[in-house]
Design a protein around this motif. Structure first.
Motif, PDB file in Angstrom:
ATOM      1  N   SER A  93      51.919  10.955  13.430  1.00 47.46           N
ATOM      2  CA  SER A  93      51.851   9.660  13.816  1.00 47.46           C
ATOM      3  C   SER A  93      53.497   8.979  13.809  1.00 47.46           C
ATOM      4  CB  SER A  93      51.300   8.974  12.090  1.00 47.46           C
ATOM      5  OG  SER A  93      50.127   9.190  11.906  1.00 47.46           O
ATOM      6  N   TYR A  94      54.263   9.661  13.164  1.00 45.80           N
ATOM      7  CA  TYR A  94      55.742   9.720  13.150  1.00 45.80           C
ATOM      8  C   TYR A  94      55.952   9.763  14.836  1.00 45.80           C
ATOM      9  CZ  TYR A  94      60.805  10.120  12.858  1.00 45.80           C
ATOM     10  OH  TYR A  94      62.144  10.036  13.124  1.00 45.80           O
ATOM     11  N   LEU A  95      55.691  10.803  15.369  1.00 52.48           N
ATOM     12  CA  LEU A  95      55.941  11.048  16.960  1.00 52.48           C
ATOM     13  C   LEU A  95      55.304  10.043  17.527  1.00 52.48           C
ATOM     14  CD1 LEU A  95      55.501  14.940  17.103  1.00 52.48           C
ATOM     15  CD2 LEU A  95      57.518  13.587  16.495  1.00 52.48           C
ATOM     16  N   TYR A  96      54.153   9.560  17.222  1.00 45.98           N
ATOM     17  CA  TYR A  96      53.529   8.463  18.182  1.00 45.98           C
ATOM     18  C   TYR A  96      54.549   7.193  17.846  1.00 45.98           C
ATOM     19  CZ  TYR A  96      49.972   4.894  19.458  1.00 45.98           C
ATOM     20  OH  TYR A  96      49.548   3.960  19.978  1.00 45.98           O
ATOM     21  N   TRP A  97      54.636   6.749  16.758  1.00 45.65           N
ATOM     22  CA  TRP A  97      55.402   5.441  16.615  1.00 45.65           C
ATOM     23  C   TRP A  97      56.763   5.629  17.021  1.00 45.65           C
ATOM     24  CZ3 TRP A  97      53.040   1.242  16.091  1.00 45.65           C
ATOM     25  CH2 TRP A  97      51.853   1.196  15.546  1.00 45.65           C
ATOM     26  N   ARG A  98      57.366   7.015  17.209  1.00 45.26           N
ATOM     27  CA  ARG A  98      58.566   7.109  17.494  1.00 45.26           C
ATOM     28  C   ARG A  98      58.602   6.733  19.239  1.00 45.26           C
ATOM     29  NH1 ARG A  98      63.500   5.990  16.891  1.00 45.26           N
ATOM     30  NH2 ARG A  98      64.919   7.036  18.282  1.00 45.26           N
ATOM     31  N   ARG A  99      57.609   7.273  19.989  1.00 45.35           N
ATOM     32  CA  ARG A  99      57.367   6.891  21.371  1.00 45.35           C
ATOM     33  C   ARG A  99      57.204   5.274  21.613  1.00 45.35           C
ATOM     34  NH1 ARG A  99      54.138  11.755  21.148  1.00 45.35           N
ATOM     35  NH2 ARG A  99      52.284  10.677  20.753  1.00 45.35           N
ATOM     36  N   VAL A 100      56.492   4.880  20.490  1.00 44.46           N
ATOM     37  CA  VAL A 100      56.140   3.284  20.677  1.00 44.46           C
ATOM     38  C   VAL A 100      57.410   2.590  20.587  1.00 44.46           C
ATOM     39  CG1 VAL A 100      55.262   1.237  19.596  1.00 44.46           C
ATOM     40  CG2 VAL A 100      53.634   3.322  19.958  1.00 44.46           C
ATOM     41  N   ASP A 101      58.262   3.062  19.638  1.00 46.28           N
ATOM     42  CA  ASP A 101      59.732   2.480  19.515  1.00 46.28           C
ATOM     43  C   ASP A 101      60.652   2.390  20.606  1.00 46.28           C
ATOM     44  OD1 ASP A 101      61.273   1.135  17.370  1.00 46.28           O
ATOM     45  OD2 ASP A 101      62.610   2.377  17.812  1.00 46.28           O
ATOM     46  N   ARG A 102      60.432   3.702  21.307  1.00 43.78           N
ATOM     47  CA  ARG A 102      61.248   3.963  22.494  1.00 43.78           C
ATOM     48  C   ARG A 102      60.765   2.878  23.736  1.00 43.78           C
ATOM     49  NH1 ARG A 102      63.151  10.156  23.048  1.00 43.78           N
ATOM     50  NH2 ARG A 102      64.157  10.417  21.106  1.00 43.78           N
ATOM     51  N   ILE A 103      59.478   2.827  23.745  1.00 46.06           N
ATOM     52  CA  ILE A 103      59.128   1.751  24.928  1.00 46.06           C
ATOM     53  C   ILE A 103      59.751   0.374  24.790  1.00 46.06           C
ATOM     54  CG2 ILE A 103      56.951   0.822  25.908  1.00 46.06           C
ATOM     55  CD1 ILE A 103      55.368   3.481  25.223  1.00 46.06           C
ATOM     56  N   ARG A 104      59.618  -0.042  23.357  1.00 46.03           N
ATOM     57  CA  ARG A 104      60.081  -1.251  22.966  1.00 46.03           C
ATOM     58  C   ARG A 104      61.543  -1.355  23.303  1.00 46.03           C
ATOM     59  NH1 ARG A 104      62.164  -3.401  18.896  1.00 46.03           N
ATOM     60  NH2 ARG A 104      62.160  -1.495  17.589  1.00 46.03           N
ATOM     61  N   SER A 105      62.103  -0.401  22.807  1.00 45.76           N
ATOM     62  CA  SER A 105      63.530  -0.583  23.028  1.00 45.76           C
ATOM     63  C   SER A 105      64.331  -0.258  24.309  1.00 45.76           C
ATOM     64  CB  SER A 105      64.277   0.683  22.434  1.00 45.76           C
ATOM     65  OG  SER A 105      64.082   0.709  20.961  1.00 45.76           O
ATOM     66  N   ASN A 106      63.568   0.388  25.336  1.00 46.55           N
ATOM     67  CA  ASN A 106      63.778   0.556  26.657  1.00 46.55           C
ATOM     68  C   ASN A 106      63.305  -0.479  27.878  1.00 46.55           C
ATOM     69  OD1 ASN A 106      65.329   2.850  25.979  1.00 46.55           O
ATOM     70  ND2 ASN A 106      63.515   4.051  26.366  1.00 46.55           N
ATOM     71  N   TYR A 107      62.319  -1.216  27.343  1.00 44.60           N
ATOM     72  CA  TYR A 107      61.762  -1.903  28.597  1.00 44.60           C
ATOM     73  C   TYR A 107      61.524  -3.458  27.634  1.00 44.60           C
ATOM     74  CZ  TYR A 107      60.586   2.374  30.786  1.00 44.60           C
ATOM     75  OH  TYR A 107      60.656   3.541  31.282  1.00 44.60           O
ATOM     76  N   ARG A 108      61.467  -4.456  28.706  1.00 47.94           N
ATOM     77  CA  ARG A 108      61.245  -5.770  28.198  1.00 47.94           C
ATOM     78  C   ARG A 108      59.974  -6.006  28.187  1.00 47.94           C
ATOM     79  NH1 ARG A 108      64.882  -6.427  32.526  1.00 47.94           N
ATOM     80  NH2 ARG A 108      63.296  -7.285  33.994  1.00 47.94           N
ATOM     81  N   ASP A 109      59.592  -7.337  27.237  1.00 44.06           N
ATOM     82  CA  ASP A 109      58.094  -7.584  27.282  1.00 44.06           C
ATOM     83  C   ASP A 109      57.314  -7.848  28.576  1.00 44.06           C
ATOM     84  OD1 ASP A 109      58.465  -7.168  24.692  1.00 44.06           O
ATOM     85  OD2 ASP A 109      58.321  -9.662  24.246  1.00 44.06           O
ATOM     86  N   THR A 110      58.033  -8.212  29.317  1.00 46.22           N
ATOM     87  CA  THR A 110      57.557  -8.489  30.797  1.00 46.22           C
ATOM     88  C   THR A 110      57.029  -7.423  31.422  1.00 46.22           C
ATOM     89  OG1 THR A 110      59.489  -8.897  31.552  1.00 46.22           O
ATOM     90  CG2 THR A 110      58.385 -10.842  31.033  1.00 46.22           C
ATOM     91  N   GLU A 111      57.967  -6.233  31.292  1.00 44.79           N
ATOM     92  CA  GLU A 111      57.768  -4.881  31.750  1.00 44.79           C
ATOM     93  C   GLU A 111      56.411  -4.401  31.315  1.00 44.79           C
ATOM     94  OE1 GLU A 111      62.064  -3.651  33.700  1.00 44.79           O
ATOM     95  OE2 GLU A 111      61.909  -3.726  31.218  1.00 44.79           O
ATOM     96  N   ILE A 112      56.698  -4.335  30.079  1.00 48.82           N
ATOM     97  CA  ILE A 112      55.520  -3.854  29.159  1.00 48.82           C
ATOM     98  C   ILE A 112      54.211  -4.152  29.500  1.00 48.82           C
ATOM     99  CG2 ILE A 112      54.579  -2.961  27.101  1.00 48.82           C
ATOM    100  CD1 ILE A 112      57.302  -3.109  25.923  1.00 48.82           C
ATOM    101  N   VAL A 113      53.983  -5.527  29.919  1.00 40.70           N
ATOM    102  CA  VAL A 113      52.889  -6.349  30.341  1.00 40.70           C
ATOM    103  C   VAL A 113      52.345  -6.066  31.617  1.00 40.70           C
ATOM    104  CG1 VAL A 113      52.030  -8.581  30.620  1.00 40.70           C
ATOM    105  CG2 VAL A 113      53.080  -8.164  28.258  1.00 40.70           C
ATOM    106  N   GLU A 114      53.386  -5.948  32.339  1.00 42.85           N
ATOM    107  CA  GLU A 114      53.104  -5.708  33.987  1.00 42.85           C
ATOM    108  C   GLU A 114      52.431  -4.247  33.870  1.00 42.85           C
ATOM    109  OE1 GLU A 114      55.263  -5.010  38.243  1.00 42.85           O
ATOM    110  OE2 GLU A 114      56.428  -5.769  36.316  1.00 42.85           O
ATOM    111  N   ARG A 115      53.083  -3.208  33.121  1.00 43.38           N
ATOM    112  CA  ARG A 115      52.459  -1.813  33.352  1.00 43.38           C
ATOM    113  C   ARG A 115      51.324  -1.728  32.700  1.00 43.38           C
ATOM    114  NH1 ARG A 115      51.069   2.076  35.802  1.00 43.38           N
ATOM    115  NH2 ARG A 115      51.233   4.098  34.785  1.00 43.38           N
ATOM    116  N   LEU A 116      51.053  -2.541  31.383  1.00 43.89           N
ATOM    117  CA  LEU A 116      49.773  -2.548  30.785  1.00 43.89           C
ATOM    118  C   LEU A 116      48.673  -2.799  31.652  1.00 43.89           C
ATOM    119  CD1 LEU A 116      48.119  -2.089  28.272  1.00 43.89           C
ATOM    120  CD2 LEU A 116      48.761  -4.400  27.357  1.00 43.89           C
ATOM    121  N   GLN A 117      49.056  -4.012  32.499  1.00 49.62           N
ATOM    122  CA  GLN A 117      47.843  -4.589  33.481  1.00 49.62           C
ATOM    123  C   GLN A 117      47.555  -3.451  34.505  1.00 49.62           C
ATOM    124  OE1 GLN A 117      46.261  -7.479  33.060  1.00 49.62           O
ATOM    125  NE2 GLN A 117      44.894  -6.420  34.600  1.00 49.62           N
TER     126      GLN A 117
END
Length: 200
Positions: A93-117
């Motif tokens: 779980s720690y490793l999973y949330w660390r990956r989540v935190d890195r995505i949040r830190s390295n990309y803007r919301d719009t970039e995350i939304v675009e990739r999610l789509q």
């Protein structure tokens, strides 16, 4: 030891760790040779492993292994599974949330939304192509024979589908974590109502 599936996700009721309250784990965990040796082992403990075996894998003494595993436990990297014998396993779980935190830190919301789509579109395409709700519903060999397609090609599609589902989970949780940060800082809920900050 059996590796966890690619689609593994943190438990729904398990809150992500507060990384901002700690030193950066990358800085905290690297730089010392002995520490690096134990870190390499700690990240691969996919099942309960006794101190003696951890020490052997790291090429170090049992006392050092015990000291480092207890320290890794305090920062959430591993979990102590038992006391006698003293055994540890990687905190997935720690490793999973660390990956989540890195995505949040390295990309803007719009970039995350675009990739999610993009990921969602690819998942929909696979679902339509195979007419099932998910990759676990595909029996590879019988379906390959039924469709007269190569087994390896079908297996690759199933593997890609599982990877896409894992990416979707990471991206969705990154967006939710960013929203939680906004609500905590603004003291409001999703409708703009004041709720006060959640306890740490």
């Amino acid at each position: 030891m059996k590796a966890p599936p690619d689609t593994e996700r943190a438990a729904d009721d398990e809150a992500p760790p507060d990384f901002e309250a700690l030193e950066d784990p990358d800085d905290l965990l690297t730089g010392d040779r002995t520490r690096d040796d134990f870190l390499s082992v700690a990240l691969q403990l996919r099942e309960p492993t006794p101190i003696a075996e951890i020490a052997e894998w790291a090429g170090r003494g049992a006392d050092s292994a015990r000291e480092y595993m207890r320290w890794f436990e305090t920062i959430g990297l591993v979990r102590q599974v038992s006391e006698d014998p003293e055994q540890y396993e990687t905190n997935q779980s720690y490793l999973y949330w660390r990956r989540v935190d890195r995505i949040r830190s390295n990309y803007r919301d719009t970039e995350i939304v675009e990739r999610l789509q993009q990921v969602l579109d690819e998942i929909d395409e696979l679902s339509e192509e195979y007419d099932v709700g998910g990759p676990d519903q595909i029996d590879i060999v019988p379906m390959a024979r039924e469709r007269d397609v190569d087994v390896e090609a079908l297996w690759e599609d199933v593997s890609r589908w599982k990877t896409l589902l894992a990416r979707r989970s990471l991206l969705e949780d990154a967006l939710e974590r960013e929203q939680d940060r906004y609500l905590d800082s603004s003291g409001g809920d999703a409708d703009g109502h004041s709720t006060g900050k959640r306890p740490a």
